[in-house]
Write a protein that holds these residues in place. Structure first.
Motif, PDB file in Angstrom:
ATOM      1  N   PHE A 138       0.831  -1.204   0.000  1.00 20.88           N
ATOM      2  CA  PHE A 138       0.000   0.000   0.000  1.00 20.88           C
ATOM      3  C   PHE A 138       0.868   1.257   0.000  1.00 20.88           C
ATOM      4  N   GLY A 139       1.872   1.282   0.861  1.00 22.84           N
ATOM      5  CA  GLY A 139       2.746   2.447   0.933  1.00 22.84           C
ATOM      6  C   GLY A 139       3.522   2.672  -0.351  1.00 22.84           C
ATOM      7  N   LEU A 140       4.043   1.610  -0.946  1.00 29.03           N
ATOM      8  CA  LEU A 140       4.807   1.744  -2.184  1.00 29.03           C
ATOM      9  C   LEU A 140       3.920   2.205  -3.339  1.00 29.03           C
ATOM     10  N   VAL A 141       2.699   1.693  -3.387  1.00 28.50           N
ATOM     11  CA  VAL A 141       1.774   2.117  -4.443  1.00 28.50           C
ATOM     12  C   VAL A 141       1.451   3.601  -4.309  1.00 28.50           C
ATOM     13  N   LEU A 142       1.171   4.038  -3.087  1.00 24.52           N
ATOM     14  CA  LEU A 142       0.897   5.464  -2.864  1.00 24.52           C
ATOM     15  C   LEU A 142       2.088   6.314  -3.276  1.00 24.52           C
ATOM     16  N   ALA A 143       3.303   5.856  -2.960  1.00 20.18           N
ATOM     17  CA  ALA A 143       4.509   6.615  -3.307  1.00 20.18           C
ATOM     18  C   ALA A 143       4.668   6.742  -4.815  1.00 20.18           C
ATOM     19  N   VAL A 144       4.500   5.640  -5.520  1.00 16.43           N
ATOM     20  CA  VAL A 144       4.652   5.660  -6.973  1.00 16.43           C
ATOM     21  C   VAL A 144       3.607   6.558  -7.613  1.00 16.43           C
ATOM     22  N   VAL A 145       2.363   6.432  -7.172  1.00 13.13           N
ATOM     23  CA  VAL A 145       1.285   7.233  -7.750  1.00 13.13           C
ATOM     24  C   VAL A 145       1.516   8.721  -7.477  1.00 13.13           C
ATOM     25  N   SER A 146       1.938   9.060  -6.273  1.00 15.59           N
ATOM     26  CA  SER A 146       2.132  10.469  -5.928  1.00 15.59           C
ATOM     27  C   SER A 146       3.241  11.099  -6.759  1.00 15.59           C
ATOM     28  N   VAL A 147       4.369  10.405  -6.885  1.00 18.13           N
ATOM     29  CA  VAL A 147       5.486  10.958  -7.650  1.00 18.13           C
ATOM     30  C   VAL A 147       5.128  11.044  -9.135  1.00 18.13           C
ATOM     31  N   ALA A 148       4.462  10.014  -9.653  1.00 17.63           N
ATOM     32  CA  ALA A 148       4.059  10.021 -11.065  1.00 17.63           C
ATOM     33  C   ALA A 148       3.087  11.160 -11.341  1.00 17.63           C
ATOM     34  N   LEU A 149       2.133  11.362 -10.439  1.00 15.70           N
ATOM     35  CA  LEU A 149       1.167  12.455 -10.616  1.00 15.70           C
ATOM     36  C   LEU A 149       1.862  13.801 -10.628  1.00 15.70           C
ATOM     37  N   ALA A 162       4.961  14.416 -11.420  1.00 17.15           N
ATOM     38  CA  ALA A 162       5.804  14.520 -12.616  1.00 17.15           C
ATOM     39  C   ALA A 162       4.981  14.861 -13.846  1.00 17.15           C
ATOM     40  N   VAL A 163       3.820  14.232 -13.972  1.00 10.92           N
ATOM     41  CA  VAL A 163       2.985  14.430 -15.158  1.00 10.92           C
ATOM     42  C   VAL A 163       2.246  15.769 -15.103  1.00 10.92           C
ATOM     43  N   ALA A 164       1.740  16.134 -13.941  1.00 11.36           N
ATOM     44  CA  ALA A 164       0.849  17.293 -13.840  1.00 11.36           C
ATOM     45  C   ALA A 164       1.550  18.581 -13.426  1.00 11.36           C
ATOM     46  N   THR A 165       2.774  18.489 -12.864  1.00 12.03           N
ATOM     47  CA  THR A 165       3.472  19.716 -12.476  1.00 12.03           C
ATOM     48  C   THR A 165       4.803  19.811 -13.212  1.00 12.03           C
ATOM     49  N   ASN A 166       5.898  19.444 -12.561  1.00 11.05           N
ATOM     50  CA  ASN A 166       7.205  19.482 -13.219  1.00 11.05           C
ATOM     51  C   ASN A 166       8.166  18.540 -12.500  1.00 11.05           C
ATOM     52  N   LEU A 167       9.308  18.324 -13.114  1.00  5.19           N
ATOM     53  CA  LEU A 167      10.243  17.340 -12.579  1.00  5.19           C
ATOM     54  C   LEU A 167      10.865  17.773 -11.252  1.00  5.19           C
ATOM     55  N   LEU A 168      11.035  19.088 -11.041  1.00  3.35           N
ATOM     56  CA  LEU A 168      11.586  19.542  -9.773  1.00  3.35           C
ATOM     57  C   LEU A 168      10.642  19.198  -8.629  1.00  3.35           C
ATOM     58  N   ALA A 169       9.367  19.493  -8.803  1.00  2.00           N
ATOM     59  CA  ALA A 169       8.394  19.180  -7.757  1.00  2.00           C
ATOM     60  C   ALA A 169       8.306  17.679  -7.530  1.00  2.00           C
TER      61      ALA A 169
END
Length: 319
Positions: free
Chosen positions: A122-133, A135-142
């Motif tokens: 559960f924790g790893l899935v949340l981490a992957v989804v949060s970082v991917a979101l 990256a896609v919706a804001t920018n690579l720095l964020a």
């Protein structure tokens, strides 16, 4: 009122009673709610709320007003998922010590309402989804800052620093202050002096905020072998650090004032900062005299202080 309770009727083989279809239908929603509540508890929602209090005002200051609602929503969702992921993985790593502490023994893992494997996934899935979101919706720095905050909190702070050094709260402070930088970066794609100034405010604030909690649960931490400062240091040392970092918090908050903000920010920040310092000095004075210190008074006031300060940041940005 009768004190006699009916015993469940076992079947002829001595097995637990078979529930009727109606009983199973009633139990399923209850079971589902219990499972959902356990997974939500793993994310430590109160911590998520506090982190978001600092993120949106930082975004507003970076934008010079209200950013697009889409961007705010994305950062709120991404930030919530990231903070939740860090907390879930923290619970997974700390499951051995959580069962030893009264404050944490009812968490889902020590209470065995969620399995360690499921919590890890559960924790790893949340981490992957949060970082991917992010990256896609804001920018690579964020996105990079989001990933760095999760990794630092769980692998550097939880797994290493928390268990090995009394300076764990200090070195772990970067994680709690990271949402300020993440929100700023999501808006501008860069980091400005004001962003680092607000980061420093939250960073320094965490010591006078958390040390009172550690004082209250000193015996718990000692039982679990966690070297929190109030466990391993003298009262004088703890008092000194509370006062030093309380003063650094307030002085840093005032140093941010000239970085693009007006009296709308400065005046309330000065007022709540003064109250914050008074409460910190009261706590330390009682501790020095051996009186009842009531550490949670400073703990709760510190939360109010930070909320008002960042509300002033937001109001200043709007006006």
């Amino acid at each position: 009122m009768s004190m006699i309770t009916e015993r469940p009727v076992s079947n002829s083989a001595g097995q637990p009673p078979v529930r009727t279809a109606a009983e199973r239908a009633t139990a399923r929603p209850r079971d589902l709610r219990a499972v959902v509540a356990a997974y939500v508890a793993l994310t430590k929602p109160r911590i998520v709320e506090l982190l978001l209090v600092t993120t949106v005002p930082a975004m507003m200051l970076a934008h010079g007003g209200m950013p697009s609602l889409w961007l705010v929503a994305v950062v709120l969702v991404g930030g919530s998922l990231a903070a939740g992921a860090a907390s879930v993985l923290n619970c997974y790593i700390d499951r051995d010590i959580d069962q030893l502490m009264r404050r944490t023994k009812r968490r889902p893992l020590p209470a065995h309402t969620v399995s360690p494997r499921n919590a890890l996934v559960f924790g790893l899935v949340l981490a992957v989804v949060s970082v991917a979101l992010m990256a896609v919706a804001t920018n690579l720095l964020a996105a990079g800052l989001t990933l760095a905050a999760i990794v630092y909190y769980d692998l550097v702070y939880t797994l290493w620093l928390k268990r090995t050094t009394a300076a764990n709260t200090f070195w772990g402070g970067a994680c709690g202050a990271a949402p300020v930088l993440i929100g700023w970066a999501a808006v501008t794609g860069s980091l400005a002096p004001a962003a680092w100034g607000l980061f420093a405010v939250v960073f320094f604030w965490q010591m006078p905020h958390f040390y009172p909690l550690a004082m209250k649960y000193k015996d718990d931490y000692a039982r679990a072998g966690i070297p929190m400062l109030p466990v391993v240091a003298s009262t004088r040392r703890v008092n000194a650090e509370i006062l030093i970092f309380a003063w650094l918090t307030v002085l840093t908050s005032l140093a941010v004032w000239p970085l693009g903000m007006s009296a709308i920010y400065g005046v309330p920040t000065l007022v709540v900062g003064a109250i914050f310092l008074v409460e910190a000095h009261k706590l330390c004075r009682r501790a020095t005299r051996g009186e009842a210190v009531k550490p949670m008074r400073l703990f709760h006031w510190s939360t109010t202080y930070l909320t008002i300060l960042f509300a002033a940041v937001a109001l200043d940005a709007l006006l």
